[in-house]
Design a protein around this motif. Structure first.
Motif, PDB file in Angstrom:
ATOM      1  N   THR A   1       0.846  -1.196   0.000  1.00  0.00           N
ATOM      2  CA  THR A   1       0.000   0.000   0.000  1.00  0.00           C
ATOM      3  C   THR A   1       0.881   1.246   0.000  1.00  0.00           C
ATOM      4  O   THR A   1       1.810   1.352   0.812  1.00  0.00           O
ATOM      5  CB  THR A   1      -0.922   0.028   1.236  1.00  0.00           C
ATOM      6  N   ILE A   2       0.602   2.153  -0.913  1.00  0.00           N
ATOM      7  CA  ILE A   2       1.297   3.443  -0.939  1.00  0.00           C
ATOM      8  C   ILE A   2       0.311   4.454  -0.360  1.00  0.00           C
ATOM      9  O   ILE A   2      -0.644   4.865  -1.041  1.00  0.00           O
ATOM     10  CB  ILE A   2       1.698   3.850  -2.369  1.00  0.00           C
ATOM     11  N   PRO A   3       0.478   4.836   0.903  1.00  0.00           N
ATOM     12  CA  PRO A   3      -0.522   5.683   1.567  1.00  0.00           C
ATOM     13  C   PRO A   3      -0.884   6.927   0.774  1.00  0.00           C
ATOM     14  O   PRO A   3      -0.014   7.666   0.307  1.00  0.00           O
ATOM     15  CB  PRO A   3       0.162   6.036   2.898  1.00  0.00           C
ATOM     16  N   GLY A   4      -2.187   7.139   0.614  1.00  0.00           N
ATOM     17  CA  GLY A   4      -2.680   8.317  -0.069  1.00  0.00           C
ATOM     18  C   GLY A   4      -2.562   8.273  -1.587  1.00  0.00           C
ATOM     19  O   GLY A   4      -2.962   9.218  -2.266  1.00  0.00           O
ATOM     20  N   VAL A   5      -2.018   7.166  -2.115  1.00  0.00           N
ATOM     21  CA  VAL A   5      -1.805   7.085  -3.558  1.00  0.00           C
ATOM     22  C   VAL A   5      -2.510   5.874  -4.167  1.00  0.00           C
ATOM     23  O   VAL A   5      -3.452   5.997  -4.952  1.00  0.00           O
ATOM     24  CB  VAL A   5      -0.298   7.030  -3.910  1.00  0.00           C
ATOM     25  N   GLY A   6      -2.077   4.665  -3.768  1.00  0.00           N
ATOM     26  CA  GLY A   6      -2.649   3.476  -4.362  1.00  0.00           C
ATOM     27  C   GLY A   6      -1.953   2.224  -3.893  1.00  0.00           C
ATOM     28  O   GLY A   6      -1.526   2.130  -2.730  1.00  0.00           O
ATOM     29  N   TYR A   7      -1.784   1.274  -4.809  1.00  0.00           N
ATOM     30  CA  TYR A   7      -1.262  -0.043  -4.447  1.00  0.00           C
ATOM     31  C   TYR A   7      -0.267  -0.509  -5.502  1.00  0.00           C
ATOM     32  O   TYR A   7      -0.283  -0.084  -6.650  1.00  0.00           O
ATOM     33  CB  TYR A   7      -2.405  -1.057  -4.334  1.00  0.00           C
ATOM     34  N   GLU A   8       0.603  -1.443  -5.067  1.00  0.00           N
ATOM     35  CA  GLU A   8       1.641  -1.924  -5.970  1.00  0.00           C
ATOM     36  C   GLU A   8       1.980  -3.367  -5.643  1.00  0.00           C
ATOM     37  O   GLU A   8       2.010  -3.775  -4.480  1.00  0.00           O
ATOM     38  CB  GLU A   8       2.912  -1.058  -5.842  1.00  0.00           C
ATOM     39  N   ILE A   9       2.214  -4.149  -6.684  1.00  0.00           N
ATOM     40  CA  ILE A   9       2.835  -5.455  -6.526  1.00  0.00           C
ATOM     41  C   ILE A   9       4.243  -5.322  -7.069  1.00  0.00           C
ATOM     42  O   ILE A   9       4.442  -5.011  -8.245  1.00  0.00           O
ATOM     43  CB  ILE A   9       2.060  -6.555  -7.265  1.00  0.00           C
ATOM     44  N   GLU A  10       5.213  -5.504  -6.204  1.00  0.00           N
ATOM     45  CA  GLU A  10       6.594  -5.248  -6.594  1.00  0.00           C
ATOM     46  C   GLU A  10       7.166  -6.442  -7.346  1.00  0.00           C
ATOM     47  O   GLU A  10       6.798  -7.567  -7.118  1.00  0.00           O
ATOM     48  CB  GLU A  10       7.432  -4.956  -5.353  1.00  0.00           C
TER      49      GLU A  10
END
Length: 222
Positions: A213-222
């Motif tokens: 979770t990128i707070p305030g932005v969105g989501y990522e699978i690294e």
């Protein structure tokens, strides 16, 4: 993936839409070329367009021209009762990506849709593999390690979209635009709840956590 289906034969449009939804696609429908163009301009979130040639108000060939003139890059699969080679050559020259002549078997349509989306996302097969997470997008089976993971339809759609965009942050708005149709408006905490459930099913019990979770932005699978 979100698809725009442009087909003026309503029984056929409804049948195609139901089949695509059963295969975990998000589908909007337009019954004429003008409303289809309006949807594309408003949404700007379609991953693929299925486009009939014989349409009222604005025919499929001229709609395709406008799509490409406006620099929309999503793949376009043409549907038509016309089987003449001249029509096929013309649509490919304008910017169509594939062509299917009516009547057709839905299984062939689905196979072509999968093939176009794989090409767009540069996936060589129907499988997505990240670390020990594997998704068979044609059979809609998700496993991690030796464990099969049961997801709801929306959880599956979100996970696949994040995996297809691995390595970059996917903003909350982008997920909502691609994974909810024009008749669905998610509540403010809907996406967050889905992500929480996906993380519990996919990451719980595994040392490496895939969903970030990128707070305030969105989501990522690294």
């Amino acid at each position: 993936m979100r698809i725009l289906l442009v087909e003026d034969e309503k029984p056929l449009a409804n049948a195609i839409k139901e089949g695509l939804i059963e295969n975990n696609f998000v589908v909007d429908v337009a019954y004429d070329g003008e409303s289809a163009l309006s949807k594309i301009e408003i949404e700007e979130a379609y991953d693929l367009v299925i486009l009939d040639i014989m349409l009222p108000k604005l025919d499929g060939i001229n709609l395709l021209k406008k799509i490409r003139e406006n620099k929309y890059k999503m793949p376009v699969l043409m549907l038509t009762a016309k089987g003449e080679i001249e029509t096929k050559v013309k649509t490919f020259g304008i910017g169509a990506d594939d062509y299917l002549t009516k009547p057709f078997d839905f299984r062939e349509l689905l196979a072509r849709v999968h093939a176009l989306l794989r090409r767009t996302k540069e996936i060589k097969t129907g499988n997505i593999k990240i670390e020990d997470l594997e998704i068979d997008t044609e059979k809609m089976i998700v496993t991690r390690g030796n464990k099969k993971i049961d997801l709801t339809r929306k959880e599956y759609q979100i996970l696949v979209y994040l995996c297809l965009n691995r390595g970059r942050i996917v903003e909350k708005k982008e997920l909502e635009n691609h994974l909810w149709d024009e008749n669905s408006t998610p509540w403010s905490d809907t996406l967050r709840t889905h992500i929480k459930n996906i993380r519990r099913k996919v990451d719980s019990g595994f040392e490496k956590k895939l969903i970030k979770t990128i707070p305030g932005v969105g989501y990522e699978i690294e």
